[in-house]
Design a protein around this motif. Structure first.
Motif, PDB file in Angstrom:
ATOM      1  N   LEU A  52      33.570  54.746  61.568  1.00  0.00           N
ATOM      2  CA  LEU A  52      34.440  54.686  60.395  1.00  0.00           C
ATOM      3  C   LEU A  52      34.578  53.252  59.899  1.00  0.00           C
ATOM      4  O   LEU A  52      34.552  52.999  58.691  1.00  0.00           O
ATOM      5  CB  LEU A  52      35.810  55.277  60.727  1.00  0.00           C
ATOM      6  N   THR A  53      34.684  52.308  60.811  1.00  0.00           N
ATOM      7  CA  THR A  53      34.775  50.902  60.427  1.00  0.00           C
ATOM      8  C   THR A  53      33.499  50.463  59.714  1.00  0.00           C
ATOM      9  O   THR A  53      33.554  49.762  58.696  1.00  0.00           O
ATOM     10  CB  THR A  53      35.022  50.029  61.676  1.00  0.00           C
ATOM     11  N   GLN A  54      32.339  50.896  60.235  1.00  0.00           N
ATOM     12  CA  GLN A  54      31.067  50.575  59.573  1.00  0.00           C
ATOM     13  C   GLN A  54      31.028  51.154  58.161  1.00  0.00           C
ATOM     14  O   GLN A  54      30.617  50.474  57.213  1.00  0.00           O
ATOM     15  CB  GLN A  54      29.889  51.132  60.373  1.00  0.00           C
ATOM     16  N   LEU A  55      31.449  52.397  58.030  1.00  0.00           N
ATOM     17  CA  LEU A  55      31.428  53.039  56.713  1.00  0.00           C
ATOM     18  C   LEU A  55      32.387  52.352  55.746  1.00  0.00           C
ATOM     19  O   LEU A  55      32.065  52.166  54.569  1.00  0.00           O
ATOM     20  CB  LEU A  55      31.771  54.523  56.844  1.00  0.00           C
ATOM     21  N   GLU A  56      33.559  51.973  56.229  1.00  0.00           N
ATOM     22  CA  GLU A  56      34.512  51.269  55.370  1.00  0.00           C
ATOM     23  C   GLU A  56      33.931  49.942  54.901  1.00  0.00           C
ATOM     24  O   GLU A  56      34.096  49.557  53.738  1.00  0.00           O
ATOM     25  CB  GLU A  56      35.829  51.044  56.109  1.00  0.00           C
ATOM     26  N   THR A  57      33.229  49.245  55.790  1.00  0.00           N
ATOM     27  CA  THR A  57      32.600  47.980  55.420  1.00  0.00           C
ATOM     28  C   THR A  57      31.542  48.206  54.345  1.00  0.00           C
ATOM     29  O   THR A  57      31.473  47.457  53.360  1.00  0.00           O
ATOM     30  CB  THR A  57      31.965  47.323  56.665  1.00  0.00           C
ATOM     31  N   ARG A  58      30.741  49.244  54.521  1.00  0.00           N
ATOM     32  CA  ARG A  58      29.697  49.537  53.535  1.00  0.00           C
ATOM     33  C   ARG A  58      30.297  49.947  52.193  1.00  0.00           C
ATOM     34  O   ARG A  58      29.798  49.548  51.138  1.00  0.00           O
ATOM     35  CB  ARG A  58      28.778  50.634  54.057  1.00  0.00           C
ATOM     36  N   VAL A  59      31.356  50.743  52.223  1.00  0.00           N
ATOM     37  CA  VAL A  59      32.002  51.158  50.972  1.00  0.00           C
ATOM     38  C   VAL A  59      32.588  49.947  50.260  1.00  0.00           C
ATOM     39  O   VAL A  59      32.478  49.814  49.035  1.00  0.00           O
ATOM     40  CB  VAL A  59      33.083  52.230  51.250  1.00  0.00           C
ATOM     41  N   THR A  60      33.189  49.045  51.010  1.00  0.00           N
ATOM     42  CA  THR A  60      33.745  47.830  50.411  1.00  0.00           C
ATOM     43  C   THR A  60      32.637  46.995  49.780  1.00  0.00           C
ATOM     44  O   THR A  60      32.790  46.482  48.666  1.00  0.00           O
ATOM     45  CB  THR A  60      34.496  47.011  51.477  1.00  0.00           C
ATOM     46  N   ALA A  61      31.507  46.861  50.490  1.00  0.00           N
ATOM     47  CA  ALA A  61      30.378  46.096  49.947  1.00  0.00           C
ATOM     48  C   ALA A  61      29.839  46.751  48.676  1.00  0.00           C
ATOM     49  O   ALA A  61      29.536  46.064  47.690  1.00  0.00           O
ATOM     50  CB  ALA A  61      29.277  45.972  50.995  1.00  0.00           C
ATOM     51  N   LEU A  62      29.727  48.073  48.687  1.00  0.00           N
ATOM     52  CA  LEU A  62      29.258  48.773  47.485  1.00  0.00           C
ATOM     53  C   LEU A  62      30.241  48.604  46.331  1.00  0.00           C
ATOM     54  O   LEU A  62      29.836  48.428  45.177  1.00  0.00           O
ATOM     55  CB  LEU A  62      29.044  50.256  47.786  1.00  0.00           C
ATOM     56  N   GLY A  63      31.528  48.657  46.634  1.00  0.00           N
ATOM     57  CA  GLY A  63      32.537  48.451  45.596  1.00  0.00           C
ATOM     58  C   GLY A  63      32.422  47.065  44.984  1.00  0.00           C
ATOM     59  O   GLY A  63      32.550  46.890  43.768  1.00  0.00           O
ATOM     60  N   THR A  64      32.151  46.074  45.826  1.00  0.00           N
ATOM     61  CA  THR A  64      31.981  44.706  45.333  1.00  0.00           C
ATOM     62  C   THR A  64      30.758  44.621  44.423  1.00  0.00           C
ATOM     63  O   THR A  64      30.804  43.994  43.359  1.00  0.00           O
ATOM     64  CB  THR A  64      31.832  43.732  46.521  1.00  0.00           C
ATOM     65  N   LYS A  65      29.660  45.273  44.835  1.00  0.00           N
ATOM     66  CA  LYS A  65      28.449  45.268  43.998  1.00  0.00           C
ATOM     67  C   LYS A  65      28.699  45.970  42.668  1.00  0.00           C
ATOM     68  O   LYS A  65      28.242  45.520  41.619  1.00  0.00           O
ATOM     69  CB  LYS A  65      27.297  45.950  44.728  1.00  0.00           C
ATOM     70  N   ILE A  66      29.417  47.075  42.712  1.00  0.00           N
ATOM     71  CA  ILE A  66      29.705  47.811  41.477  1.00  0.00           C
ATOM     72  C   ILE A  66      30.568  46.964  40.550  1.00  0.00           C
ATOM     73  O   ILE A  66      30.322  46.899  39.343  1.00  0.00           O
ATOM     74  CB  ILE A  66      30.380  49.158  41.802  1.00  0.00           C
ATOM     75  N   ASP A  67      31.572  46.299  41.120  1.00  0.00           N
ATOM     76  CA  ASP A  67      32.426  45.435  40.300  1.00  0.00           C
ATOM     77  C   ASP A  67      31.621  44.301  39.681  1.00  0.00           C
ATOM     78  O   ASP A  67      31.802  43.964  38.510  1.00  0.00           O
ATOM     79  CB  ASP A  67      33.574  44.864  41.140  1.00  0.00           C
ATOM     80  N   ALA A  68      30.714  43.710  40.469  1.00  0.00           N
ATOM     81  CA  ALA A  68      29.879  42.622  39.946  1.00  0.00           C
ATOM     82  C   ALA A  68      28.968  43.145  38.839  1.00  0.00           C
ATOM     83  O   ALA A  68      28.784  42.484  37.805  1.00  0.00           O
ATOM     84  CB  ALA A  68      29.053  42.004  41.068  1.00  0.00           C
ATOM     85  N   GLY A  69      28.401  44.330  39.030  1.00  0.00           N
ATOM     86  CA  GLY A  69      27.546  44.925  38.000  1.00  0.00           C
ATOM     87  C   GLY A  69      28.322  45.236  36.738  1.00  0.00           C
ATOM     88  O   GLY A  69      27.820  45.066  35.625  1.00  0.00           O
ATOM     89  N   ALA A  70      29.558  45.680  36.887  1.00  0.00           N
ATOM     90  CA  ALA A  70      30.383  45.977  35.715  1.00  0.00           C
ATOM     91  C   ALA A  70      30.696  44.699  34.945  1.00  0.00           C
ATOM     92  O   ALA A  70      30.698  44.686  33.715  1.00  0.00           O
ATOM     93  CB  ALA A  70      31.668  46.674  36.141  1.00  0.00           C
ATOM     94  N   ARG A  71      30.942  43.608  35.683  1.00  0.00           N
ATOM     95  CA  ARG A  71      31.219  42.334  35.006  1.00  0.00           C
ATOM     96  C   ARG A  71      29.995  41.848  34.249  1.00  0.00           C
ATOM     97  O   ARG A  71      30.105  41.341  33.141  1.00  0.00           O
ATOM     98  CB  ARG A  71      31.680  41.290  36.021  1.00  0.00           C
ATOM     99  N   VAL A  72      28.801  42.019  34.844  1.00  0.00           N
ATOM    100  CA  VAL A  72      27.570  41.608  34.167  1.00  0.00           C
ATOM    101  C   VAL A  72      27.359  42.472  32.929  1.00  0.00           C
ATOM    102  O   VAL A  72      26.985  41.977  31.868  1.00  0.00           O
ATOM    103  CB  VAL A  72      26.358  41.713  35.128  1.00  0.00           C
ATOM    104  N   ALA A  73      27.618  43.768  33.051  1.00  0.00           N
ATOM    105  CA  ALA A  73      27.444  44.669  31.909  1.00  0.00           C
ATOM    106  C   ALA A  73      28.418  44.319  30.790  1.00  0.00           C
ATOM    107  O   ALA A  73      28.078  44.415  29.611  1.00  0.00           O
ATOM    108  CB  ALA A  73      27.635  46.112  32.350  1.00  0.00           C
ATOM    109  N   GLN A  74      29.621  43.908  31.133  1.00  0.00           N
ATOM    110  CA  GLN A  74      30.590  43.534  30.105  1.00  0.00           C
ATOM    111  C   GLN A  74      30.207  42.214  29.447  1.00  0.00           C
ATOM    112  O   GLN A  74      30.512  41.988  28.290  1.00  0.00           O
ATOM    113  CB  GLN A  74      31.987  43.417  30.710  1.00  0.00           C
ATOM    114  N   ALA A  75      29.537  41.333  30.177  1.00  0.00           N
ATOM    115  CA  ALA A  75      29.153  40.039  29.626  1.00  0.00           C
ATOM    116  C   ALA A  75      28.019  40.186  28.620  1.00  0.00           C
ATOM    117  O   ALA A  75      27.898  39.387  27.703  1.00  0.00           O
ATOM    118  CB  ALA A  75      28.737  39.097  30.755  1.00  0.00           C
ATOM    119  N   ARG A  76      27.181  41.197  28.790  1.00  0.00           N
ATOM    120  CA  ARG A  76      26.083  41.421  27.852  1.00  0.00           C
ATOM    121  C   ARG A  76      26.636  41.927  26.522  1.00  0.00           C
ATOM    122  O   ARG A  76      27.614  42.668  26.488  1.00  0.00           O
ATOM    123  CB  ARG A  76      25.123  42.469  28.404  1.00  0.00           C
TER     124      ARG A  76
END
Length: 120
Positions: A60-84
């Motif tokens: 569960l700890t591993q999965l939470e870490t992966r979900v957090t990392a994916l959330g960070t990537k999604i947030d970064a992608g959303a910021r890049v998409a908004q900048a375009r």
């Protein structure tokens, strides 16, 4: 005539028990051994349950870490998409070359409406 049990006092049918193969002490010992075995099995189940709980918590700890990392990537992608830029500026008038394109109406019209269609 049926055998009369000396302990029978007329309260129902006479039930004669066969003689016991084991003595009372042997029965008590067998019961204690059975209870000890059940306690041992319960202890083993408890140990296995704790191991499984630890393994599940680690997973569960591993999965939470992966979900957090994916959330960070999604947030970064959303910021890049908004900048375009999201498309052409709706407040700007654009010049479109229409030389050689089919048209309706006079060539000298003060307003030209250009429509683009892609039939794929």
């Amino acid at each position: 005539m049926a055998k009369q049990n000396p302990n029978y006092h007329g309260r129902g049918p006479v039930i004669e028990r066969p003689p016991s193969l084991l003595s009372a002490g042997t029965m008590r010992a067998a019961t204690l051994v059975g209870v000890a075995i059940l306690i041992g099995i319960t202890g083993m189940n408890l140990y296995e349950t704790r191991e499984q709980k630890s393994a599940l918590n680690a997973r569960l700890t591993q999965l939470e870490t992966r979900v957090t990392a994916l959330g960070t990537k999604i947030d970064a992608g959303a910021r890049v998409a908004q900048a375009r830029p999201q498309g052409p500026d709706p407040n700007k008038a654009y010049t479109v070359k229409t030389d050689g394109a089919p048209f309706l109406g006079p060539k000298s019209a003060p307003v030209t409406i250009v429509e683009f269609s892609d039939f794929q």
